[in-house]
Design a protein around this motif. Structure first.
Motif, mmCIF file in Angstrom:
data_model
loop_
_atom_site.group_PDB
_atom_site.id
_atom_site.type_symbol
_atom_site.label_atom_id
_atom_site.label_comp_id
_atom_site.label_asym_id
_atom_site.label_seq_id
_atom_site.Cartn_x
_atom_site.Cartn_y
_atom_site.Cartn_z
ATOM 1 N N ALA A 1 -11.388 -2.554 2.366
ATOM 2 C CA ALA A 1 -10.152 -3.015 1.731
ATOM 3 C C ALA A 1 -10.428 -4.182 0.790
ATOM 4 C CB ALA A 1 -9.140 -3.415 2.796
ATOM 5 N N VAL B 1 -7.418 -4.701 -1.678
ATOM 6 C CA VAL B 1 -6.268 -4.277 -0.893
ATOM 7 C C VAL B 1 -6.095 -5.237 0.280
ATOM 8 C CG1 VAL B 1 -5.314 -2.468 0.583
ATOM 9 C CG2 VAL B 1 -6.485 -1.851 -1.536
ATOM 10 N N GLY C 1 -5.074 5.553 2.399
ATOM 11 C CA GLY C 1 -4.119 4.604 1.839
ATOM 12 C C GLY C 1 -4.785 3.592 0.927
ATOM 13 N N ILE C 2 -5.957 3.124 1.320
ATOM 14 C CA ILE C 2 -6.697 2.164 0.483
ATOM 15 C C ILE C 2 -7.104 2.812 -0.836
ATOM 16 C CG2 ILE C 2 -8.851 0.842 0.319
ATOM 17 C CD1 ILE C 2 -8.633 0.376 3.351
ATOM 18 N N MET D 1 -4.723 3.146 -3.810
ATOM 19 C CA MET D 1 -4.371 1.962 -4.597
ATOM 20 C C MET D 1 -5.606 1.488 -5.357
ATOM 21 S SD MET D 1 -1.897 -0.077 -1.889
ATOM 22 C CE MET D 1 -2.997 0.079 -0.481
ATOM 23 N N GLU E 1 -0.994 -3.711 -1.223
ATOM 24 C CA GLU E 1 -0.854 -4.056 0.191
ATOM 25 C C GLU E 1 -0.680 -2.791 1.018
ATOM 26 O OE1 GLU E 1 1.936 -6.738 3.230
ATOM 27 O OE2 GLU E 1 2.510 -6.468 1.109
ATOM 28 N N LEU E 2 -1.425 -2.704 2.101
ATOM 29 C CA LEU E 2 -1.314 -1.597 3.035
ATOM 30 C C LEU E 2 -0.764 -2.143 4.347
ATOM 31 C CD1 LEU E 2 -1.988 1.471 3.427
ATOM 32 C CD2 LEU E 2 -4.076 0.710 4.570
ATOM 33 N N ARG F 1 2.015 2.412 5.403
ATOM 34 C CA ARG F 1 2.693 2.390 4.097
ATOM 35 C C ARG F 1 1.794 1.747 3.046
ATOM 36 N NH1 ARG F 1 7.103 0.591 7.432
ATOM 37 N NH2 ARG F 1 6.824 -1.542 6.691
ATOM 38 N N ASP F 2 1.661 2.426 1.902
ATOM 39 C CA ASP F 2 0.878 1.865 0.794
ATOM 40 C C ASP F 2 1.727 1.795 -0.459
ATOM 41 O OD1 ASP F 2 0.485 4.257 -1.028
ATOM 42 O OD2 ASP F 2 -0.458 5.072 0.763
ATOM 43 N N ASP F 3 1.228 1.067 -1.451
ATOM 44 C CA ASP F 3 1.915 0.924 -2.744
ATOM 45 C C ASP F 3 1.174 1.697 -3.828
ATOM 46 O OD1 ASP F 3 3.672 -0.872 -1.516
ATOM 47 O OD2 ASP F 3 2.272 -2.529 -1.848
ATOM 48 N N GLY F 4 0.572 2.801 -3.434
ATOM 49 C CA GLY F 4 -0.334 3.501 -4.335
ATOM 50 C C GLY F 4 0.313 4.494 -5.255
ATOM 51 N N GLY G 1 4.241 4.984 -4.012
ATOM 52 C CA GLY G 1 3.638 4.755 -2.707
ATOM 53 C C GLY G 1 3.908 5.875 -1.714
#
Length: 421
Positions: free
Chosen positions: A292, A297, A326-327, A330, A335-336, A352-355, A405
């Motif tokens: 990460a 991340v 998830g990593i 993004m 942020e994961l 939850r990811d912001d990818g 995400g």
């Protein structure tokens, strides 16, 4: 030739043989404990179509009973060797005599088939697919001709009819070629899938190794600096003890990172134990932190204590794959968040990811072998995760939108510990 003897049982006989081959391959692929009993499996799977073919023959006339019992008998002997062939011979002859009475010609014919096939089977498994096909077809043609002459010599009532030529000489080479080809295709598919799963695991391990090497270098650099300071001649005893404490602390940190890496690298045992969600996912998070950090991340966690039941190593590998996905979703950082909570019957874990998110097709095909939205991905990491969750009687649900995400929600049954007084 007027094939008036053809009826629906020819397809039934073929069906019995092909289904038995599929069952045998499926058991070898998915039954890890059964795979060590390969000879027993092929004996069982080939004996069933032998009996069914005799029970529902293609055609019966006053001279001979036509069926395809010799096909699974020969296949079992070729792949399993003479021990399997001997057992199948006993099963075949016993079934034949129970259903239709004793016949010396049948006994001698199938003993000849067994002896020739058993001698031929010694080198059969070392051939490639093409040679197996050619050799098995040649073998059954030779056996058909030899047994036909043998039957003519021993029986005055035996006659070679049109039906006999079709069912005993023309049809068997085609069917055994088809059966051998299907077996080899399934065997290759199982081998390729196993290799791909191993490659997927090696990819995860190699990426973790690269990220962990960066993480381990930091404490080692600190250790190197304090060791050099310890060489100073004018250090007080208090300063030396402080430096040594720093060295020990940094070495412990490096040891912890390496130990977690080895825990994922070693093979898992197929055993089921109570799993502490908070502890095991915490281990995974600590393990994945170097990766990460390399991808900018930030990992945040809010884990509620809870216990489920399953294979601990598979559980950690499952969430390692999900968190890693998830990593990688993004590429520019983000942020994961890993959150868990417990209700009366289930443990809910959210990642939850912001990818970059997933579209409907990607969500629908998540966990499908060899499908991945990543350029170099195989999809097997997701497949392993989905399979592990299903094995634990859990449910995986995905909510996602492109560039907004993804949230992966895993629901696992709560394991209630039983206490005895």
């Amino acid at each position: 030739m007027n094939f008036t003897y053809i009826n629906q049982h020819i397809l039934d006989n073929l069906f019995y043989i092909l289904v038995s081959i599929l069952i045998y391959s499926t058991l070898l692929d998915h039954g890890k404990r059964l795979s060590q009993y390969g000879k027993f499996l092929i004996t069982t799977c080939m004996s069933i179509p032998i009996i069914l073919c005799m029970k529902f023959p293609i055609y019966i006339d006053e001279y001979c009973v036509h069926d395809l019992r010799q096909i699974p008998f020969i296949i079992g002997t070729l792949y399993g060797g003479w021990p399997v062939g001997a057992v199948l011979l006993v099963i075949l002859l016993t079934g034949r005599f129970v259903m239709n009475g004793f016949n010396l010609l049948t006994l001698i014919v199938y003993i000849v088939i067994f002896v020739i096939t058993a001698l031929f089977s010694s080198n059969f498994n070392s051939y490639n697919r093409k040679n197996k096909l050619n050799s098995s077809i040649s073998l059954i043609v030779i056996l058909s001709i030899v047994t036909s002459f043998l039957a003519l010599a021993m029986s005055d009532s035996f006659r070679i009819t049109e039906a006999y030529v079709f069912y005993f000489i023309l049809l068997p080479p085609f069917i055994i070629g088809l059966a051998i080809y299907i077996m080899e295709i399934l065997k290759d598919a199982i081998l390729i899938r196993t290799q791909m799963v191993r490659l997927e695991k090696m990819e995860v391990v190699s990426q973790l190794a690269a990220s962990i090497s960066h993480e381990v270098r930091n404490p080692l650099t600190v250790v190197k600096g304090f060791v050099q300071l310890l060489k100073e001649p004018d250090l007080t005893q208090t300063e030396k003890e402080q430096y040594i404490q720093h060295v020990v602390r940094e070495l412990d940190s490096a040891e912890s990172i390496i130990s977690e890496y080895l825990a994922f690298a070693k093979p898992a045992l197929d055993k089921v134990d109570p799993i502490s969600i908070e502890r095991e996912i915490g281990y995974v998070i600590e393990m994945i932190k170097p990766l990460a950090n390399m991808n900018s991340v930030t990992l945040s966690e809010q884990l509620t204590p809870g216990v489920t039941r399953g294979n601990t190593q598979h559980f950690k590998q499952c969430f390692l794959n999900l968190i890693k996905n998830g990593i990688e979703a993004m590429p520019t950082g983000g942020e994961l968040r890993i959150v868990s909570h417990v209700d009366a019957n289930n443990i809910i874990i959210e990642i939850r990811d912001d990818g970059i998110g997933m579209n409907k097709e990607q969500i629908h095909r998540f966990g499908e072998p060899y499908y991945s939205s990543k350029e170099k991905g195989t999809g097997l990491g997701s497949m392993v995760a989905v399979k592990t969750i299903q094995t634990m009687n859990g449910i995986l649900h995905i909510t996602s939108a492109s560039n907004k995400g993804t949230t992966i929600t895993v629901s696992l049954p709560v394991h209630h510990e039983e206490y005895s007084i």
